[in-house]
Design a protein around this motif. Structure first.
Motif, short mmCIF file in Angstrom:
data_model
loop_
_atom_site.label_atom_id
_atom_site.label_comp_id
_atom_site.label_asym_id
_atom_site.label_seq_id
_atom_site.Cartn_x
_atom_site.Cartn_y
_atom_site.Cartn_z
N ASP A 79 30.57 44.57 44.36
CA ASP A 79 31.40 44.85 43.18
C ASP A 79 31.87 43.55 42.52
O ASP A 79 32.94 43.02 42.85
N PRO A 80 31.07 43.02 41.60
CA PRO A 80 31.44 41.76 40.95
C PRO A 80 32.64 41.94 40.02
O PRO A 80 32.74 42.96 39.31
N CYS A 81 33.55 40.97 40.05
CA CYS A 81 34.74 41.03 39.20
C CYS A 81 34.95 39.67 38.54
O CYS A 81 34.38 38.66 38.98
N ILE A 82 35.76 39.67 37.52
CA ILE A 82 36.02 38.42 36.80
C ILE A 82 37.52 38.29 36.55
O ILE A 82 38.17 39.25 36.14
N LEU A 83 38.02 37.11 36.86
CA LEU A 83 39.46 36.83 36.72
C LEU A 83 39.66 35.86 35.56
O LEU A 83 38.94 34.86 35.46
N PHE A 84 40.60 36.16 34.69
CA PHE A 84 40.87 35.30 33.54
C PHE A 84 42.28 34.73 33.62
O PHE A 84 43.22 35.44 34.00
N GLN A 96 33.29 43.35 36.63
CA GLN A 96 32.40 42.65 35.69
C GLN A 96 31.31 43.57 35.16
O GLN A 96 30.51 43.17 34.32
N LYS A 97 31.28 44.81 35.66
CA LYS A 97 30.23 45.73 35.20
C LYS A 97 30.67 46.43 33.93
O LYS A 97 31.66 47.16 33.91
N CYS A 98 29.88 46.26 32.88
CA CYS A 98 30.18 46.93 31.61
C CYS A 98 30.15 48.45 31.83
O CYS A 98 29.30 48.96 32.58
N THR A 99 31.05 49.16 31.17
CA THR A 99 31.10 50.62 31.35
C THR A 99 30.01 51.34 30.56
O THR A 99 29.90 52.55 30.64
#
Ligand code: FES
Lengths: 170, 86
Positions: A79-84, A96-99
């Motif tokens: 489950d890739p994620c992105i933190l800003f 990070q997965k587009c819906t």
């Protein structure tokens, strides 16, 4: 003439009747399939409600400059994620997965939006809601908990439109 | 004035029943996609009413199918006294 009748002894009307009855049976079976699909969603909803998320250290706040990002995986390795670290000095994280079709989203060049390069979908960096393009739902938001310099992921919010983002000031 | 023959009357009834089943099926398809969409969006509360409604739609379709079988038994399919080949 007699031979012909013997060879083709089924009347056209009767054949049509049987074919349509078979078609009706097929429709009812399809209807049953739809019902099973709804039951499957019901079962999944039940189990998802009982789902618990791990508490995982994802980053140190001081390592991410304003406008910077950090990639991590949560809750599982798939489950890739992105933190800003946003320009408004908050820490927010999303799946990070587009819906739309699950392409990996990236920060847009303006620093205020998240972009999906596949079909040019855009999400708000502040709360993950859809701003533009084909994605049907907001990005699932990773719930963050800041302890001093440490940023911990504690859950996944699937991003119902009404849910307010959790604010974390640096 | 003997009216249409039994097979053609059976066909008419069958066509009516199939049309109704098809309409119910379209509603059920819409229901399934809408429920899936809501589920993926995190709205789990719709799952129970949607499953109940889908079950009712299936029951109605099945009821109509039973009606087709009744026509069959009444000889609507053109075979004297019962179900034709299936
Ligand atoms: S996959 Fe992201 S917009 Fe299509």
């Amino acid at each position: 003439m007699k031979l012909w009748r013997d060879e083709f002894s089924i009347e056209a009307a009767h054949e049509r009747y049987v074919a349509r009855r078979q078609f009706g049976k097929f429709l009812v079976l399809t209807s049953f399939g739809m019902f099973v699909g709804n039951l499957w969603i019901l079962a999944r909803s039940y189990f998802r409600r009982a789902e618990t998320f791990p508490r995982t250290l994802v980053a140190h706040a001081s390592d991410i400059p304003k406008g910077g990002v950090r990639l991590f995986r949560y809750p599982g390795d798939q489950d890739p994620c992105i933190l800003f670290h946003t320009q408004s000095d908050r820490y927010v994280a999303y799946s990070q997965k587009c819906t739309h079709l699950s392409c990996a989203v990236i920060p847009a060049t303006d620093g205020r939006r998240i972009e999906c390069p596949c079909h040019h979908g855009f999400f708000s960096i502040e709360d993950g809601r859809v701003l533009q393009g084909p994605p049907p739902r907001p990005l699932p938001r990773i719930v963050l908990d800041q302890r001093g310099d440490e940023l911990w992921a504690t859950g996944v919010d699937l991003g119902t439109e009404s849910s307010a983002p959790e604010e974390l000031k640096s | 004035m003997s009216g249409p023959p039994p097979v053609s009357r059976g066909l008419t009834a069958l066509d009516g029943a199939i049309s109704l089943i098809a309409i119910l099926l379209v509603v059920q398809m819409w229901l399934l996609t809408a429920t899936l969409e809501a589920f993926l969006g995190g709205h789990h509360e719709v799952a129970v009413p949607a499953a109940i409604l889908s079950g009712l739609l299936f029951a109605a379709s099945f009821g109509l199918y039973r009606f087709i079988l009744v026509i069959d038994r009444a000889g609507g399919g053109g075979r004297p006294g019962g179900q034709g080949t299936s």
